[in-house]
Enzyme design. Structure first.
Site, PDB file in Angstrom:
ATOM      1  N   PRO A   9      82.828  27.312  70.495  1.00 46.70           N
ATOM      2  CA  PRO A   9      81.670  28.207  70.509  1.00 46.70           C
ATOM      3  C   PRO A   9      81.986  29.644  70.927  1.00 46.70           C
ATOM      4  O   PRO A   9      82.795  29.877  71.827  1.00 46.70           O
ATOM      5  CB  PRO A   9      80.718  27.555  71.526  1.00 46.70           C
ATOM      6  CG  PRO A   9      81.568  26.643  72.324  1.00 46.70           C
ATOM      7  CD  PRO A   9      82.658  26.176  71.410  1.00 46.70           C
ATOM      8  N   ASN A  10      81.323  30.538  70.241  1.00 49.23           N
ATOM      9  CA  ASN A  10      81.359  31.989  70.500  1.00 49.23           C
ATOM     10  C   ASN A  10      82.664  32.662  70.081  1.00 49.23           C
ATOM     11  O   ASN A  10      82.774  33.886  70.156  1.00 49.23           O
ATOM     12  CB  ASN A  10      81.051  32.291  71.976  1.00 49.23           C
ATOM     13  CG  ASN A  10      79.696  31.755  72.380  1.00 49.23           C
ATOM     14  OD1 ASN A  10      78.702  32.060  71.735  1.00 49.23           O
ATOM     15  ND2 ASN A  10      79.638  30.931  73.413  1.00 49.23           N
ATOM     16  N   ARG A  17      82.756  40.441  71.243  1.00 53.92           N
ATOM     17  CA  ARG A  17      82.336  39.787  72.480  1.00 53.92           C
ATOM     18  C   ARG A  17      83.250  40.190  73.639  1.00 53.92           C
ATOM     19  O   ARG A  17      84.466  40.097  73.507  1.00 53.92           O
ATOM     20  CB  ARG A  17      82.465  38.288  72.207  1.00 53.92           C
ATOM     21  CG  ARG A  17      82.538  37.420  73.389  1.00 53.92           C
ATOM     22  CD  ARG A  17      82.990  36.009  73.020  1.00 53.92           C
ATOM     23  NE  ARG A  17      82.720  35.150  74.150  1.00 53.92           N
ATOM     24  CZ  ARG A  17      83.335  34.027  74.391  1.00 53.92           C
ATOM     25  NH1 ARG A  17      84.255  33.570  73.577  1.00 53.92           N
ATOM     26  NH2 ARG A  17      83.030  33.335  75.462  1.00 53.92           N
ATOM     27  N   TYR A  22      88.513  39.527  75.760  1.00 55.70           N
ATOM     28  CA  TYR A  22      88.989  38.863  74.539  1.00 55.70           C
ATOM     29  C   TYR A  22      89.590  39.804  73.499  1.00 55.70           C
ATOM     30  O   TYR A  22      90.039  39.345  72.442  1.00 55.70           O
ATOM     31  CB  TYR A  22      87.842  38.051  73.918  1.00 55.70           C
ATOM     32  CG  TYR A  22      87.308  36.973  74.849  1.00 55.70           C
ATOM     33  CD1 TYR A  22      88.107  35.890  75.213  1.00 55.70           C
ATOM     34  CD2 TYR A  22      86.023  37.037  75.392  1.00 55.70           C
ATOM     35  CE1 TYR A  22      87.645  34.906  76.070  1.00 55.70           C
ATOM     36  CE2 TYR A  22      85.542  36.058  76.248  1.00 55.70           C
ATOM     37  CZ  TYR A  22      86.358  35.000  76.590  1.00 55.70           C
ATOM     38  OH  TYR A  22      85.901  34.023  77.435  1.00 55.70           O
ATOM     39  N   ASN A  71      91.249  25.712  70.676  1.00 52.73           N
ATOM     40  CA  ASN A  71      90.573  26.478  71.717  1.00 52.73           C
ATOM     41  C   ASN A  71      89.118  26.018  71.693  1.00 52.73           C
ATOM     42  O   ASN A  71      88.313  26.502  70.886  1.00 52.73           O
ATOM     43  CB  ASN A  71      90.672  27.982  71.465  1.00 52.73           C
ATOM     44  CG  ASN A  71      90.067  28.790  72.616  1.00 52.73           C
ATOM     45  OD1 ASN A  71      89.431  28.221  73.503  1.00 52.73           O
ATOM     46  ND2 ASN A  71      90.275  30.099  72.609  1.00 52.73           N
ATOM     47  N   ALA A  74      84.043  27.190  75.691  1.00 49.85           N
ATOM     48  CA  ALA A  74      83.270  26.680  76.833  1.00 49.85           C
ATOM     49  C   ALA A  74      83.247  25.152  76.886  1.00 49.85           C
ATOM     50  O   ALA A  74      83.153  24.564  77.979  1.00 49.85           O
ATOM     51  CB  ALA A  74      81.847  27.227  76.774  1.00 49.85           C
ATOM     52  N   GLU A  95      96.375  22.864  73.563  1.00 50.74           N
ATOM     53  CA  GLU A  95      95.174  23.564  74.052  1.00 50.74           C
ATOM     54  C   GLU A  95      95.542  25.020  74.293  1.00 50.74           C
ATOM     55  O   GLU A  95      96.554  25.304  74.943  1.00 50.74           O
ATOM     56  CB  GLU A  95      94.725  22.909  75.373  1.00 50.74           C
ATOM     57  CG  GLU A  95      93.566  23.622  76.042  1.00 50.74           C
ATOM     58  CD  GLU A  95      93.172  22.998  77.379  1.00 50.74           C
ATOM     59  OE1 GLU A  95      93.667  21.894  77.722  1.00 50.74           O
ATOM     60  OE2 GLU A  95      92.385  23.645  78.099  1.00 50.74           O
ATOM     61  N   HIS A  97      93.972  29.080  75.323  1.00 57.04           N
ATOM     62  CA  HIS A  97      92.901  29.982  75.741  1.00 57.04           C
ATOM     63  C   HIS A  97      93.421  31.404  75.677  1.00 57.04           C
ATOM     64  O   HIS A  97      94.588  31.662  75.996  1.00 57.04           O
ATOM     65  CB  HIS A  97      92.429  29.663  77.164  1.00 57.04           C
ATOM     66  CG  HIS A  97      91.879  28.280  77.261  1.00 57.04           C
ATOM     67  ND1 HIS A  97      90.638  27.957  76.776  1.00 57.04           N
ATOM     68  CD2 HIS A  97      92.427  27.137  77.719  1.00 57.04           C
ATOM     69  CE1 HIS A  97      90.439  26.658  76.955  1.00 57.04           C
ATOM     70  NE2 HIS A  97      91.510  26.134  77.516  1.00 57.04           N
ATOM     71  N   ARG A 104      89.677  33.159  86.538  1.00 55.71           N
ATOM     72  CA  ARG A 104      88.248  33.437  86.334  1.00 55.71           C
ATOM     73  C   ARG A 104      87.399  32.483  87.194  1.00 55.71           C
ATOM     74  O   ARG A 104      87.891  31.922  88.156  1.00 55.71           O
ATOM     75  CB  ARG A 104      87.939  33.324  84.833  1.00 55.71           C
ATOM     76  CG  ARG A 104      88.782  34.316  84.006  1.00 55.71           C
ATOM     77  CD  ARG A 104      88.501  34.212  82.533  1.00 55.71           C
ATOM     78  NE  ARG A 104      87.146  34.599  82.224  1.00 55.71           N
ATOM     79  CZ  ARG A 104      86.562  34.394  81.032  1.00 55.71           C
ATOM     80  NH1 ARG A 104      87.243  33.821  80.053  1.00 55.71           N
ATOM     81  NH2 ARG A 104      85.320  34.780  80.823  1.00 55.71           N
TER      82      ARG A 104
HETATM   83  C1  DQA Z   1      88.203  30.707  76.429  1.00 53.52           C
HETATM   84  C2  DQA Z   1      87.930  30.535  77.915  1.00 53.52           C
HETATM   85  C3  DQA Z   1      86.649  29.753  78.147  1.00 53.52           C
HETATM   86  O1  DQA Z   1      86.413  29.584  79.520  1.00 53.52           O
HETATM   87  C4  DQA Z   1      85.472  30.490  77.536  1.00 53.52           C
HETATM   88  O2  DQA Z   1      84.293  29.728  77.670  1.00 53.52           O
HETATM   89  C5  DQA Z   1      85.698  30.889  76.125  1.00 53.52           C
HETATM   90  C6  DQA Z   1      87.029  31.334  75.707  1.00 53.52           C
HETATM   91  C7  DQA Z   1      89.431  31.599  76.160  1.00 53.52           C
HETATM   92  O3  DQA Z   1      89.955  31.540  75.066  1.00 53.52           O
HETATM   93  O4  DQA Z   1      89.842  32.367  77.046  1.00 53.52           O
HETATM   94  O5  DQA Z   1      84.762  30.961  75.341  1.00 53.52           O
HETATM   95  O6  DQA Z   1      88.472  29.437  75.867  1.00 53.52           O
END
Ligand code: DQA
Length: 137
Positions: A9-10, A17, A22, A71, A74, A95, A97, A104
Site C-alpha cells: 500500500p501507498n 509521497r 521515500y 515491500n 505498512a 523483504e 524497505h 523510525r
Molecule cells: C516502507 C516502510 C513501512 O513502514 C511503511 O509503512 C511504508 C514503506 C519502506 O519501504 O520504507 O509504506 O515499507
C-alpha cells in the site's frame, strides 16, 4: 531468471509521497532504469493497496518464479496473512524497505515477513530493490 517486485500500500505514490523519506522518483521511473540495467532478467512488478490481492499474487508466482522482492509497506507490520503466504510458497522472498524502519516509529520495528524471508534489505532508498535483485543474480 524470473523475478517479480511486489509492492504494498501507498507505494504507488512514490515520487509524490513524503519525499524526504521515500525520494522523488516514481516506481515506474525506477523500474525502467532497472529493466535497462538488467536486460537478461525477466523482471516484472505488481502493486496493490489491498492485502488480499498481495496474498493472491504471492500465491500465484510463489511456486514458479525464481525470486520475489517484497515491500509489503505498512502490511509488513500488521499482516499475519502476508507472512503466512511467504511461509507457504517455495520461491525465495527478499523483504525490502526503502527507509530504515528501525530508525523510525516503534511500530515499524516489527515485521511479520522477516522470519519467512530469505533475507531483509532496508534503508538504502530505492537501491534496496536493486541490492535484492543483485543477491538473486
Ligand atoms: C516502507 C516502510 C513501512 O513502514 C511503511 O509503512 C511504508 C514503506 C519502506 O519501504 O520504507 O509504506 O515499507
Amino acid at each position: 531468471m524470473k523475478i517479480i517486485i511486489i509492492n504494498g500500500p501507498n507505494l504507488n505514490l512514490l515520487g509524490k509521497r513524503e519525499k524526504n523519506i521515500y525520494g522523488d522518483l516514481s516506481f515506474e521511473e525506477f523500474f525502467r532504469i532497472l529493466e535497462e540495467k538488467y536486460p537478461k532478467v525477466e523482471l516484472s512488478h505488481f502493486q496493490s493497496n489491498i492485502e488480499g490481492e498481495l496474498i493472491d499474487k504471492i500465491q500465484e508466482v510463489g511456486f514458479t518464479y525464481d525470486g520475489i522482492i517484497l515491500n509489503a509497506a505498512a502490511y509488513t507490520h500488521t499482516s499475519v496473512g502476508i507472512g503466512d503466504a511467504v511461509k507457504a510458497i517455495t520461491t525465495p522472498t527478499i523483504e525490502v524497505h526503502i527507509s530504515n524502519t528501525f530508525g523510525r516509529e516503534e511500530f515499524r520495528h516489527h515485521s511479520y515477513i522477516s522470519a519467512a524471508a530469505k533475507g531483509v534489505i532496508l534503508g538504502f532508498g530505492l537501491q534496496s530493490y536493486e541490492l535484492a535483485l543483485q543477491s538473486f543474480l
